[in-house]
Design a protein around this motif. Structure first.
Motif, PDB file in Angstrom:
ATOM      1  N   ALA A 122      21.343  -1.287   8.652  1.00 33.92           N
ATOM      2  CA  ALA A 122      20.255  -0.714   9.441  1.00 33.92           C
ATOM      3  C   ALA A 122      19.656   0.441   8.646  1.00 33.92           C
ATOM      4  N   ALA A 123      18.343   0.545   8.657  1.00 36.26           N
ATOM      5  CA  ALA A 123      17.683   1.583   7.867  1.00 36.26           C
ATOM      6  C   ALA A 123      16.393   2.014   8.548  1.00 36.26           C
ATOM      7  N   HIS A 124      16.035   3.246   8.306  1.00 36.09           N
ATOM      8  CA  HIS A 124      14.725   3.747   8.720  1.00 36.09           C
ATOM      9  C   HIS A 124      13.979   4.182   7.473  1.00 36.09           C
ATOM     10  N   GLY A 125      12.807   3.569   7.257  1.00 34.56           N
ATOM     11  CA  GLY A 125      12.025   3.873   6.075  1.00 34.56           C
ATOM     12  C   GLY A 125      10.685   4.490   6.436  1.00 34.56           C
ATOM     13  N   LYS A 126      10.219   5.379   5.556  1.00 33.20           N
ATOM     14  CA  LYS A 126       8.904   5.993   5.726  1.00 33.20           C
ATOM     15  C   LYS A 126       8.217   6.007   4.368  1.00 33.20           C
ATOM     16  N   VAL A 127       6.981   5.501   4.326  1.00 33.18           N
ATOM     17  CA  VAL A 127       6.245   5.324   3.084  1.00 33.18           C
ATOM     18  C   VAL A 127       4.917   6.071   3.165  1.00 33.18           C
ATOM     19  N   HIS A 128       4.608   6.813   2.096  1.00 36.19           N
ATOM     20  CA  HIS A 128       3.294   7.458   1.975  1.00 36.19           C
ATOM     21  C   HIS A 128       2.612   6.902   0.735  1.00 36.19           C
TER      22      HIS A 128
ATOM     23  N   PHE B 142      -1.394  -3.585  -8.391  1.00 41.01           N
ATOM     24  CA  PHE B 142      -0.244  -2.688  -8.287  1.00 41.01           C
ATOM     25  C   PHE B 142      -0.680  -1.279  -8.668  1.00 41.01           C
ATOM     26  N   ASP B 143      -0.023  -0.294  -8.040  1.00 46.43           N
ATOM     27  CA  ASP B 143      -0.374   1.090  -8.341  1.00 46.43           C
ATOM     28  C   ASP B 143       0.846   1.975  -8.076  1.00 46.43           C
ATOM     29  N   ASN B 144       0.910   3.117  -8.802  1.00 49.45           N
ATOM     30  CA  ASN B 144       1.951   4.124  -8.553  1.00 49.45           C
ATOM     31  C   ASN B 144       1.514   5.016  -7.401  1.00 49.45           C
ATOM     32  N   THR B 145       1.287   4.415  -6.264  1.00 49.41           N
ATOM     33  CA  THR B 145       0.676   5.139  -5.160  1.00 49.41           C
ATOM     34  C   THR B 145       1.688   5.707  -4.180  1.00 49.41           C
ATOM     35  N   GLY B 146       2.946   5.272  -4.274  1.00 48.72           N
ATOM     36  CA  GLY B 146       3.856   5.529  -3.171  1.00 48.72           C
ATOM     37  C   GLY B 146       4.900   6.601  -3.402  1.00 48.72           C
ATOM     38  N   THR B 147       5.209   7.335  -2.351  1.00 52.43           N
ATOM     39  CA  THR B 147       6.449   8.098  -2.220  1.00 52.43           C
ATOM     40  C   THR B 147       7.101   7.605  -0.943  1.00 52.43           C
ATOM     41  N   ALA B 148       8.415   7.571  -0.941  1.00 51.20           N
ATOM     42  CA  ALA B 148       9.107   6.998   0.216  1.00 51.20           C
ATOM     43  C   ALA B 148      10.491   7.596   0.336  1.00 51.20           C
ATOM     44  N   ARG B 149      11.018   7.505   1.544  1.00 51.83           N
ATOM     45  CA  ARG B 149      12.418   7.852   1.766  1.00 51.83           C
ATOM     46  C   ARG B 149      13.022   6.823   2.707  1.00 51.83           C
ATOM     47  N   LEU B 150      14.296   6.554   2.489  1.00 57.68           N
ATOM     48  CA  LEU B 150      14.983   5.515   3.240  1.00 57.68           C
ATOM     49  C   LEU B 150      16.378   6.009   3.590  1.00 57.68           C
ATOM     50  N   PHE B 151      16.679   6.109   4.884  1.00 53.83           N
ATOM     51  CA  PHE B 151      18.024   6.434   5.359  1.00 53.83           C
ATOM     52  C   PHE B 151      18.651   5.147   5.881  1.00 53.83           C
ATOM     53  N   MET B 152      19.889   4.866   5.434  1.00 50.85           N
ATOM     54  CA  MET B 152      20.462   3.574   5.800  1.00 50.85           C
ATOM     55  C   MET B 152      21.953   3.678   6.071  1.00 50.85           C
TER      56      MET B 152
ATOM     57  N   ASP C 177      19.360   8.378  -5.417  1.00 54.54           N
ATOM     58  CA  ASP C 177      20.160   7.586  -4.477  1.00 54.54           C
ATOM     59  C   ASP C 177      21.444   8.330  -4.157  1.00 54.54           C
ATOM     60  N   PHE C 178      21.634   8.704  -2.883  1.00 50.25           N
ATOM     61  CA  PHE C 178      22.850   9.361  -2.417  1.00 50.25           C
ATOM     62  C   PHE C 178      23.556   8.415  -1.451  1.00 50.25           C
ATOM     63  N   GLN C 179      24.882   8.280  -1.575  1.00 56.62           N
ATOM     64  CA  GLN C 179      25.600   7.444  -0.621  1.00 56.62           C
ATOM     65  C   GLN C 179      27.042   7.907  -0.472  1.00 56.62           C
ATOM     66  N   ILE C 180      27.591   7.660   0.705  1.00 62.88           N
ATOM     67  CA  ILE C 180      28.979   7.959   1.013  1.00 62.88           C
ATOM     68  C   ILE C 180      29.551   6.770   1.761  1.00 62.88           C
ATOM     69  N   GLY C 181      30.809   6.406   1.471  1.00 63.65           N
ATOM     70  CA  GLY C 181      31.395   5.226   2.084  1.00 63.65           C
ATOM     71  C   GLY C 181      32.845   5.447   2.476  1.00 63.65           C
ATOM     72  N   TYR C 182      33.286   4.680   3.466  1.00 62.71           N
ATOM     73  CA  TYR C 182      34.673   4.697   3.934  1.00 62.71           C
ATOM     74  C   TYR C 182      35.173   3.268   4.008  1.00 62.71           C
ATOM     75  N   ASN C 183      36.396   3.022   3.522  1.00 63.80           N
ATOM     76  CA  ASN C 183      36.982   1.690   3.619  1.00 63.80           C
ATOM     77  C   ASN C 183      38.407   1.787   4.118  1.00 63.80           C
ATOM     78  N   ARG C 184      38.806   0.764   4.852  1.00 58.06           N
ATOM     79  CA  ARG C 184      40.136   0.735   5.452  1.00 58.06           C
ATOM     80  C   ARG C 184      40.618  -0.707   5.511  1.00 58.06           C
ATOM     81  N   ALA C 185      41.912  -0.899   5.215  1.00 59.16           N
ATOM     82  CA  ALA C 185      42.505  -2.229   5.279  1.00 59.16           C
ATOM     83  C   ALA C 185      43.817  -2.143   6.033  1.00 59.16           C
ATOM     84  N   ALA C 186      43.829  -2.677   7.232  1.00 59.49           N
ATOM     85  CA  ALA C 186      45.062  -2.782   8.020  1.00 59.49           C
ATOM     86  C   ALA C 186      45.205  -4.249   8.390  1.00 59.49           C
ATOM     87  N   LYS C 187      45.302  -4.544   9.695  1.00 54.08           N
ATOM     88  CA  LYS C 187      45.282  -5.954  10.076  1.00 54.08           C
ATOM     89  C   LYS C 187      43.930  -6.564   9.756  1.00 54.08           C
TER      90      LYS C 187
END
Length: 810
Positions: A670-676, A639-649, A596-606
């Motif tokens: 919002a995210a785009h997912g792809k599952v194999h 259930f099975d360990n059948t999947g590999t996936a990537r998700l950009f959000m 899991d990789f993520q980057i965030g920005y936060n700002r507090a003004a008005k």
């Protein structure tokens, strides 16, 4: 239903009458306090600065915001000594004495605010009140700052929390993933281990202080939970006294009455907190249809329709106690109990066609029931050190257990080519767990070091039986080939080390966790066994940077997580409640792994802004897989360990006060997912865009009235073999403080323009296509009363470290 509608109308009428009551003009209306606020360096007048008028350090009489020219005014006051407490994001809190006992009007003049250096551990990202806070590895939502907490349950409020979303069945998703862990006050609890929906929708949001979403869990947390951790904070503050709250509510036409609350007390060195609640949740008749088209060598068309009614009851009670032996030694413990009962009926009609004729037909009457109980108890000892009171050594022990029993009686009628007799299904499951843990915290100047050891011993058991009716005995007899006893022993041994280093504007947090897992599964009836043994090294890194301009900052995080299969996924019990669709677990499942990789920005003004983006990459992902058998015309879902996936959000949380009375909040993803994966030995790929958006707006009127509106959109979701349709959720609520800070009345309507929701789920495989349609009640009405008692003062002292078993999928 008519009675409930009448109650709602009476409640709304009462609130309306109170809203339009004439304002009493008292003899003290001429007592006033005025002033203005400006920046101490630039001299610029500051708007939307919170001004609290207090009679003592704990009692707020009035609260307001500065205008665009920095001015504020309190009128209609009594001739008393006051304190004016001024709070602004990015500024040091200011307290000004204001004595009205000797004059009718007091002008405080221009009050200058000094900028405050933002700490690394926490930055406020709410422009008016501290609703949202961003820390180095998590974000929190303050429910006490949201007036709708008086109306809704904790489950309902989850829609407004950043990174969280709910689907049409009220399942929670963290960053679009259903695999996470829920903690209560930083600790696991049996209340939410077995069925979090039952408990969270019976838990009033007014009894909760805040919800934390730990998006980059540090190494001190167990490695499980692909998406992260949800931490629900309930602890209250009290000093040698008692305080608490009670909430009574009713929801209809589906749902039912509920009650819940919490109470805290402190008597000298003893501190105690208790919480309890219960609810009734009834679902009137819903309608379902299933259509399945197969394209094998002998094409078929299956059509099923059914009517369902269900009832459930749930309750919980929890208790925490602590004893401060001295300033360096603290003993604490907790015990929780919860339970639920459910019952339901399902009337189904099924027709299977092929080659222009009926291949099979039957009617099915399913009467089912279930009950579950859970409990956990923990004991902690915390040792401080004279050289540094922030240096801590903690020893912890916890026992946890839950039982879940299911029973279904199924009768077949109007048969065509369906030879099987009536049958019963029973599945008795139990789960127990013992945990021993040692934690050590060692701060050294700007460096904070944490280390620990942990051992978890788990025992899962299941006794499932398939009983078939026999005419010879006129009774149901066990079918050995379809019944079994299953035992699963799982031991997890872990060690972790975490380092956090703080500079003036930078923060660094990194660590690693080493976990060894051993598992032995025993199929007692068939005398077969299965063993697994695996070692995982789990790293995590978080970096934060704070900027002076606009009180803003950035966060960067990476974590590796695993998903160990739970008993529901491992249990080989075969659910045959629908003869054409069998569901079962898979005891051969392996853990899934995620980066899991993520980057965030936060700002507090008005206003406030929090934006984050990232990517998640899965291997050995555990998916439910549906395979069609053309010989039996049955779909088998396992259930099975059948999947590999990537998700950009990308995630967005935005709050803006248009005026001092009106503000708006947006929480979007919002995210785009792809599952194999592989289904029936054939490769399958699915991909798509997934969107969830919640927009809420509130307006505060005179006389402590508040109105809120919510609009929630959830777009189509995807999985390995299909997708589901989108839906729109809306709500409108009104609340009134009848007795300020004590008693409030609230009413709301959900989805006022949509009585029923049309829910579609599409599933496909190499040789079949299937559509599941469900029509269910969507419009509902809520009424509630919330009462608070006591005063909030010093916090009950609790262990800063304790057991957190967050390594098993919900």
């Amino acid at each position: 239903m008519k009675t409930s509608m009448l109650l709602a109308q009476l409640m709304l009428l009462l609130l309306a009458l109170l809203a339009f009551q004439k304002k009493a003009i008292g003899q003290n209306q001429n007592y006033r306090i005025s002033g203005s606020v400006s920046d101490s360096v630039s001299g610029k007048y500051l708007d939307f600065i919170t001004i609290n008028l207090m009679t003592d350090r704990n009692t707020v009489i009035k609260a307001d915001y500065t205008k665009t020219d920095g001015s504020f005014l309190f009128s209609g006051l009594k001739p008393l000594p006051y304190e004016v407490v001024i709070v602004g994001v990015g500024y040091k809190k200011k307290v000004v004495k204001a004595d009205l006992s000797k004059s009718t009007e007091l002008a405080l003049g221009n009050i200058q605010m000094t900028s405050e250096t933002v700490g690394l551990k926490e930055v406020t990202v709410s422009g008016t009140k501290q609703v949202i806070k961003q820390e180095i590895d998590r974000i929190s939502y303050d429910l006490q700052a949201d007036p709708e907490s008086k109306v809704f349950s904790v489950l309902d409020m989850m829609r407004k929390v950043p990174y969280l979303s709910l689907d049409a069945d009220n399942n929670i998703y963290l960053k679009g993933n259903a695999d996470f862990k829920i903690l209560i006050n930083g600790k696991p609890s049996s209340m939410v281990e077995r069925s979090y929906k039952d408990i969270l929708r019976s838990m009033p949001a007014s009894s909760i202080e805040r919800i934390e979403v730990i998006t980059t869990p540090p190494a001190k947390y167990d490695a499980e939970g692909l998406a992260g951790i949800i931490n629900i904070i309930t602890s209250k503050k009290v000093d040698n006294g008692i305080n608490g709250s009670v909430n009574i509510n009713e929801r209809f036409p589906f749902g039912g009455p509920g009650v819940g609350g919490s109470v805290s007390a402190r008597l000298g060195k003893w501190g105690m907190t208790a919480m309890a609640g219960g609810s009734v949740y009834n679902i009137p008749e819903t309608y379902n249809t299933v259509t399945r088209i197969t394209n094998s060598s002998t094409p078929t068309n299956l059509w099923q329709n059914s009517y369902n009614i269900s009832k459930s009851r749930s309750g919980y009670i929890g208790y925490e106690v602590s004893y401060e032996v001295d300033t360096l030694n603290l003993i604490s413990g907790q015990i929780n109990f919860n339970g639920s009962k459910s019952s339901g009926t399902n009337a189904q009609w099924s027709v299977l066609n092929g080659s222009g004729e009926i291949l099979q037909q039957y009617g099915l009457d399913n009467r089912n029931s279930g009950n579950g109980t859970g409990m956990d108890a923990a004991l902690n000892y915390q040792k401080g050190f004279k050289a540094d009171k922030n240096r801590l050594l903690t020893f912890s022990y916890r026992f946890f257990r839950f039982d879940n029993n299911q029973d279904a009686d199924l009768a077949i009628s109007e048969r065509i080519n369906y030879p099987l007799p009536d049958y019963r299904q029973l599945n008795d499951q139990s789960f127990s767990e013992q945990t021993i843990q040692v934690d050590y915290v060692y701060p050294y100047k700007k460096l904070n070091i944490e280390a620990g050891l942990k051992a978890i011993i788990r025992d899962n058991k299941s006794d499932f039986q398939y009983r078939q009716f026999t005419e010879n005995s006129s009774d149901f007899e066990v079918v050995p080939g379809l019944s079994n006893k299953f035992a699963n022993m799982q031991n997890v041994y872990g060690v972790y080390n975490t380092y956090q280093y703080n500079l003036k504007s930078w923060g660094f947090k990194a660590g690693a966790r080493l976990e060894q897992t051993t598992m032995n599964a025993d199929f007692i009836s068939t005398e077969s066994t299965m063993k697994q043994n695996y070692l995982n090294v789990i790293p995590s890194v978080s970096i934060s940077k704070k900027f002076k301009k606009h009180n803003s900052g950035m966060n960067l995080g990476y974590s590796q997580r695993i998903q160990r299969p739970g008993i529901y996924q491992l249990n080989p019990f075969v659910d045959r409640s629908n003869p054409n669709f069998e569901r079962t677990g898979n005891p051969n499942l392996r853990p899934a792994l995620v980066h899991d990789f993520q980057i965030g920005y936060n700002r507090a003004a008005k206003g406030s802004l929090n934006f984050s983006g990232g990517g998640i990459f899965f291997t050995d992902l555990i998916f439910p897989v549906s395979v069609y058998d053309p010989v039996t015309n049955i779909n088998r879902i396992s259930f099975d360990n059948t999947g590999t996936a990537r998700l950009f959000m990308a995630n967005l949380s935005w709050n803006y006060p248009f005026t001092k009375r009106w503000n708006m909040n947006v929480n979007a993803r919002a995210a785009h997912g792809k599952v194999h994966g592989t289904v029936n030995m054939q490769p399958v790929t699915n991909q798509g865009i997934m969107v969830q958006t919640n927009v809420s707006s509130g307006y505060r009127f005179e006389k402590n009235w508040r109105i809120n509106a919510n609009l929630n959109y959830t777009g189509p979701s995807i999985n390995l073999q299909g997708s589901s349709n989108s839906y729109l959720f809306s709500s409108l609520s009104v609340s009134k403080d009848v007795v300020k800070d004590k008693l409030s009345l609230s009413a709301s309507v959900n989805n006022p323009f949509t009585k029923f929701r049309q829910n579609y789920r599409y599933t496909s495989g190499p040789d079949f296509e299937q559509t599941d349609y469900r029509r269910e009640y969507f419009r509902s009405f809520n009424v509630s009363a919330n009462y608070k008692f006591g005063k909030l003062k010093d916090a009950i002292k609790k262990n800063k470290r304790g057991i957190r078993n967050d390594d098993v999928q919900n």
